[in-house]
Design a protein around this motif. Structure first.
Motif, PDB file in Angstrom:
ATOM      1  N   GLU A 135      -4.296  34.920  26.156  1.00  0.00           N
ATOM      2  CA  GLU A 135      -4.848  34.111  25.072  1.00  0.00           C
ATOM      3  C   GLU A 135      -4.159  32.753  25.100  1.00  0.00           C
ATOM      4  N   HIS A 136      -4.817  31.767  24.516  1.00  0.00           N
ATOM      5  CA  HIS A 136      -4.262  30.422  24.519  1.00  0.00           C
ATOM      6  C   HIS A 136      -3.435  30.180  23.253  1.00  0.00           C
ATOM      7  N   ALA A 137      -2.494  29.276  23.370  1.00  0.00           N
ATOM      8  CA  ALA A 137      -1.633  28.909  22.238  1.00  0.00           C
ATOM      9  C   ALA A 137      -1.558  27.398  22.148  1.00  0.00           C
ATOM     10  N   LEU A 138      -1.497  26.911  20.931  1.00  0.00           N
ATOM     11  CA  LEU A 138      -1.475  25.468  20.696  1.00  0.00           C
ATOM     12  C   LEU A 138      -0.228  25.069  19.928  1.00  0.00           C
ATOM     13  N   LEU A 139       0.523  24.165  20.499  1.00  0.00           N
ATOM     14  CA  LEU A 139       1.667  23.571  19.821  1.00  0.00           C
ATOM     15  C   LEU A 139       1.236  22.172  19.374  1.00  0.00           C
ATOM     16  N   SER A 140       1.346  21.881  18.093  1.00  0.00           N
ATOM     17  CA  SER A 140       0.856  20.593  17.601  1.00  0.00           C
ATOM     18  C   SER A 140       1.820  19.995  16.593  1.00  0.00           C
ATOM     19  N   THR A 161       1.682  17.125  13.392  1.00  0.00           N
ATOM     20  CA  THR A 161       0.846  16.298  12.524  1.00  0.00           C
ATOM     21  C   THR A 161       1.737  15.587  11.508  1.00  0.00           C
ATOM     22  N   VAL A 162       1.139  14.658  10.785  1.00  0.00           N
ATOM     23  CA  VAL A 162       1.867  13.896   9.768  1.00  0.00           C
ATOM     24  C   VAL A 162       1.335  14.295   8.398  1.00  0.00           C
ATOM     25  N   ALA A 163       2.224  14.744   7.516  1.00  0.00           N
ATOM     26  CA  ALA A 163       1.843  15.157   6.172  1.00  0.00           C
ATOM     27  C   ALA A 163       1.542  13.932   5.314  1.00  0.00           C
ATOM     28  N   SER A 164       0.978  14.189   4.141  1.00  0.00           N
ATOM     29  CA  SER A 164       0.641  13.088   3.236  1.00  0.00           C
ATOM     30  C   SER A 164       1.878  12.328   2.778  1.00  0.00           C
ATOM     31  N   THR A 165       3.043  12.983   2.823  1.00  0.00           N
ATOM     32  CA  THR A 165       4.298  12.329   2.440  1.00  0.00           C
ATOM     33  C   THR A 165       4.900  11.506   3.576  1.00  0.00           C
ATOM     34  N   GLY A 166       4.321  11.627   4.781  1.00  0.00           N
ATOM     35  CA  GLY A 166       4.826  10.890   5.930  1.00  0.00           C
ATOM     36  C   GLY A 166       5.711  11.709   6.832  1.00  0.00           C
ATOM     37  N   SER A 167       6.129  12.898   6.403  1.00  0.00           N
ATOM     38  CA  SER A 167       7.005  13.730   7.232  1.00  0.00           C
ATOM     39  C   SER A 167       6.198  14.452   8.302  1.00  0.00           C
ATOM     40  N   LEU A 168       6.873  14.815   9.381  1.00  0.00           N
ATOM     41  CA  LEU A 168       6.227  15.526  10.477  1.00  0.00           C
ATOM     42  C   LEU A 168       6.082  17.008  10.139  1.00  0.00           C
ATOM     43  N   GLU A 169       4.942  17.577  10.541  1.00  0.00           N
ATOM     44  CA  GLU A 169       4.695  18.999  10.379  1.00  0.00           C
ATOM     45  C   GLU A 169       4.476  19.588  11.770  1.00  0.00           C
ATOM     46  N   PHE A 170       5.228  20.659  12.084  1.00  0.00           N
ATOM     47  CA  PHE A 170       5.167  21.287  13.396  1.00  0.00           C
ATOM     48  C   PHE A 170       4.443  22.626  13.288  1.00  0.00           C
ATOM     49  N   SER A 171       3.573  22.888  14.258  1.00  0.00           N
ATOM     50  CA  SER A 171       2.778  24.108  14.202  1.00  0.00           C
ATOM     51  C   SER A 171       2.670  24.721  15.586  1.00  0.00           C
ATOM     52  N   ALA A 172       2.733  26.074  15.632  1.00  0.00           N
ATOM     53  CA  ALA A 172       2.531  26.818  16.873  1.00  0.00           C
ATOM     54  C   ALA A 172       1.613  27.986  16.556  1.00  0.00           C
ATOM     55  N   GLU A 173       0.435  28.019  17.195  1.00  0.00           N
ATOM     56  CA  GLU A 173      -0.586  28.995  16.837  1.00  0.00           C
ATOM     57  C   GLU A 173      -1.223  29.577  18.087  1.00  0.00           C
ATOM     58  N   ILE A 174      -1.668  30.815  17.963  1.00  0.00           N
ATOM     59  CA  ILE A 174      -2.533  31.410  18.978  1.00  0.00           C
ATOM     60  C   ILE A 174      -3.960  31.093  18.568  1.00  0.00           C
ATOM     61  N   VAL A 175      -4.730  30.485  19.469  1.00  0.00           N
ATOM     62  CA  VAL A 175      -6.053  29.968  19.109  1.00  0.00           C
ATOM     63  C   VAL A 175      -7.114  30.565  20.028  1.00  0.00           C
ATOM     64  N   ASP A 176      -8.364  30.462  19.538  1.00  0.00           N
ATOM     65  CA  ASP A 176      -9.488  30.904  20.368  1.00  0.00           C
ATOM     66  C   ASP A 176     -10.011  29.729  21.191  1.00  0.00           C
ATOM     67  N   SER A 177     -11.159  29.926  21.816  1.00  0.00           N
ATOM     68  CA  SER A 177     -11.697  28.899  22.713  1.00  0.00           C
ATOM     69  C   SER A 177     -12.095  27.625  21.990  1.00  0.00           C
ATOM     70  N   THR A 178     -12.326  27.714  20.670  1.00  0.00           N
ATOM     71  CA  THR A 178     -12.699  26.529  19.895  1.00  0.00           C
ATOM     72  C   THR A 178     -11.487  25.805  19.319  1.00  0.00           C
ATOM     73  N   GLY A 179     -10.304  26.381  19.517  1.00  0.00           N
ATOM     74  CA  GLY A 179      -9.102  25.780  18.965  1.00  0.00           C
ATOM     75  C   GLY A 179      -8.766  26.261  17.576  1.00  0.00           C
ATOM     76  N   SER A 180      -9.530  27.228  17.049  1.00  0.00           N
ATOM     77  CA  SER A 180      -9.268  27.762  15.710  1.00  0.00           C
ATOM     78  C   SER A 180      -8.183  28.822  15.779  1.00  0.00           C
ATOM     79  N   GLU A 181      -7.323  28.841  14.767  1.00  0.00           N
ATOM     80  CA  GLU A 181      -6.222  29.797  14.741  1.00  0.00           C
ATOM     81  C   GLU A 181      -6.761  31.212  14.568  1.00  0.00           C
ATOM     82  N   THR A 182      -6.170  32.154  15.319  1.00  0.00           N
ATOM     83  CA  THR A 182      -6.524  33.563  15.173  1.00  0.00           C
ATOM     84  C   THR A 182      -5.440  34.265  14.385  1.00  0.00           C
ATOM     85  N   SER A 183      -5.724  35.476  13.953  1.00  0.00           N
ATOM     86  CA  SER A 183      -4.749  36.229  13.157  1.00  0.00           C
ATOM     87  C   SER A 183      -3.603  36.749  14.007  1.00  0.00           C
TER      88      SER A 183
END
Length: 489
Positions: free
Chosen positions: A353-358, A360-382
């Protein structure tokens, strides 16, 4: 290797170092220059994972404090401009300090949040003129002006307030009487059942429909009466409360009128002097209080100006951080993109399965880090939400970082505790293959596992862990089976 505990003092290169000097010494010996200005202790959590460190890929157990204690380093590790994040948190801290200072001055001022400094200046000027007049009276022993002002106050102010208060009290008393009378009115006296009985006694039929119409009419009037009664009760409560509040106001006005009469009737100059002196003291105290309020409000104005400047700097920093994330995301072959690639490859090799490390910038300006297992569309899976898969994401991230920094002044080993727990056998075999692949690159993945968690017995097949790959076997049969061969305690 000799036991270092048996070495003599003169055989040690450094003796009696404190904690801070020892940390600096180790940092210099390791020489992880690529993570400068951060030291070796910041990276150790990502290459030495215990069981408690698998709950979050990025937020380690030792970083349970504020985000500024770990997010800037992680940003630097992933190839972003960490200085922007550090400056952002500095501005956040500065804004919090300004908010606290504003709150302190607001309490000191004791006035509304929107109080006007110019209005206070006007009040201070009025009180100052009053003080000058009373002081002039004291200096010249001329109380004619004080007498005149007392007479004016008595006639134009106190008497008018007393008259208005008495008039309001009379009006409220009359209103209260009318409300009580209205509440004591009799209820609806017409009864359809009694009317029907009376018609029967007279031998006259009382139609059912007529009875029903009367009952509906009575119910309608009863609802209106109840609503009116509730309104009357509420109005009576308000009237009684106002009457209760009015009584002490009138009593205070009566006492003030008596004081003024006493002042006018008194012939003793000393008594008048004392009275005017008290007025001077009172006015000076009022002016001092107003001066404190004005100073506090003036400080609030300046602090708010500083806060707006801080917020403006925060906005500029947030824009710069957003631009940095955009550039790093769009630029091929940089550190961030390489870590993303290796992270996905490891998870895919193990789980298919694919995994996405991303980032992003929160509304406060701070960085948000995310690591998810995703499907072919890039949507997070359970899948990424379970502990087993979360552990695999942690392992994949750590190895991806090591591979990205391969060949630089950076750690070349990783330690992961209990890597095979809860994984299904095929995933375990694939993970062993990934670990061997990274070892062939020149890295040193170190893992711990129970023999019962192995996919198959040691050296039982080409895919199984080989005996030569086992560095240490722990057991309970004596000191040889303990880590570092320590004695039992």
């Amino acid at each position: 290797m000799p036991d270092a505990t048996e070495l003599e003092i003169d055989q040690w290169s450094h003796v009696g170092l404190g904690i801070s000097p020892a940390k600096r010494l180790l940092d210099g010996l390791f020489g992880f220059s690529v993570i400068s200005p951060y030291d070796y202790r910041d990276i150790m959590g990502y290459v030495l994972r215990e069981q408690d460190d698998y709950s979050d890929v990025f937020h380690l157990r030792k970083f349970r404090g504020k985000h500024r204690e770990w997010k800037p380093f992680l940003a630097h590790l992933l190839g972003f401009n960490a200085e922007l994040t550090v400056e952002l948190y500095d501005q956040v801290d500065e804004e919090e300090k300004l908010d606290q200072a504003i709150y302190h001055h607001q309490r000191e001022a004791g006035t509304a949040d929107n109080a006007d400094v110019g209005k206070l200046d006007g009040i201070i000027a009025i009180r100052t003129r009053e003080l000058d007049q009373f002081q002039s009276t004291l200096d010249t022993f001329d109380f004619s002006r004080a007498d005149a002002e007392a007479t004016e106050d008595l006639v134009e102010d106190i008497e008018e307030k007393i008259a208005a208060g008495n008039e309001e009290a009379y009006r409220l008393s009359q209103l209260l009487n009318r409300l009580n009378d209205s509440l004591n009115e009799d209820a609806i006296l017409f009864s359809p059942s009694q009317t029907e009985k009376l018609f029967a006694e007279a031998g006259v039929a009382f139609p059912d429909q007529l009875k029903k119409d009367f009952e509906q009419l009575i119910e309608f009037n009863r609802a209106i009466s109840q609503e009116r009664r509730d309104y009357l009760l509420e109005q009576r409560t308000e009237t009684e409360e106002r009457l209760q509040a009015l009584t002490p106001e009138l009593e205070s006005l009566q006492r003030e009128r008596a004081r003024l009469f006493e002042f006018l009737d008194g012939s003793d100059t000393i008594e008048k002097y004392k009275e005017v002196s008290n007025q001077v003291i009172s006015i000076r105290a009022d002016i001092a209080s107003l001066d404190r309020q004005r100073e506090a409000l003036s400080q609030i104005v300046h602090l708010r100006q500083e806060k707006r400047q801080v917020q403006e700097r925060r906005n500029h920093l947030q824009t710069a951080i957003e631009q940095d994330v955009l550039v790093q995301s769009e630029t091929a072959g940089n550190r961030y993109r390489e870590i993303q690639q290796y992270f996905d490859e490891i998870v895919h090799d193990v789980l298919d399965e694919h995994a996405l490390l991303s980032v992003t910038v929160a509304s406060t300006g701070s960085l948000e880090f995310s690591a998810e297992i995703v499907d072919s569309t890039g949507s997070e899976t359970s899948a990424g939400r379970g502990f087993t898969f979360k552990k695999l994401l942690c392992i994949a991230f750590d190895l991806a970082v090591l591979r990205t920094y391969l060949g630089q002044q950076f750690p070349r080993f990783s330690f992961h505790d209990g890597v095979f727990e809860s994984l299904e056998p095929r995933a375990k075999r694939r993970l062993i293959s990934v670990l061997r692949q990274y070892a062939d690159l020149g890295l040193q993945p170190v893992i711990t596992t129970l023999d019962s968690d192995l996919p198959e017995a040691i050296s039982s097949s080409p895919d199984a862990i080989e005996t030569s790959e086992v560095v240490c076997t722990l057991h309970d049969d004596g000191a040889e089976g303990r880590l570092f061969r320590t004695k039992s305690f």
